[in-house]
Motif scaffolding. Structure first.
Motif: not given
Length: 82
Positions: A41-48, A50-66
């Motif tokens: 996704t970082l190398r070949h995905g369109p900006d949208a 990549l942005e979705n990937h950033f958001k979802r990663t933050a959502e899931l990792e925040t839940e994991y840490m909680a």
């Protein structure tokens, strides 16, 4: 994070189901899927994508840490370089 409430359905975020509603197994599966697709996704995905990937990663990792604030830290990975 924007949430959508559909009549009688689980809360759905723009990036997927609310991580708080996932079982531990589902949370780990979702995280593994993100990490598996991250470089592509970082190398070949369109900006949208990549942005979705950033958001979802933050959502899931925040839940994991909680859920696991005292997460397992591998002593072999500790260094004095930090």
């Amino acid at each position: 994070m924007k949430a959508r409430h559909d009549e009688g359905a689980a809360v759905t975020f723009d990036t997927g189901i609310d991580p708080a509603g996932l079982s531990d197994d589902d949370l780990f599966r979702e995280l593994a899927s993100l990490y598996r697709t991250r470089l592509h996704t970082l190398r070949h995905g369109p900006d949208a994508a990549l942005e979705n990937h950033f958001k979802r990663t933050a959502e899931l990792e925040t839940e994991y840490m909680a859920r696991y604030p005292g997460r397992e830290v591998d002593p072999e990975r500790l260094t004095r370089d930090f």
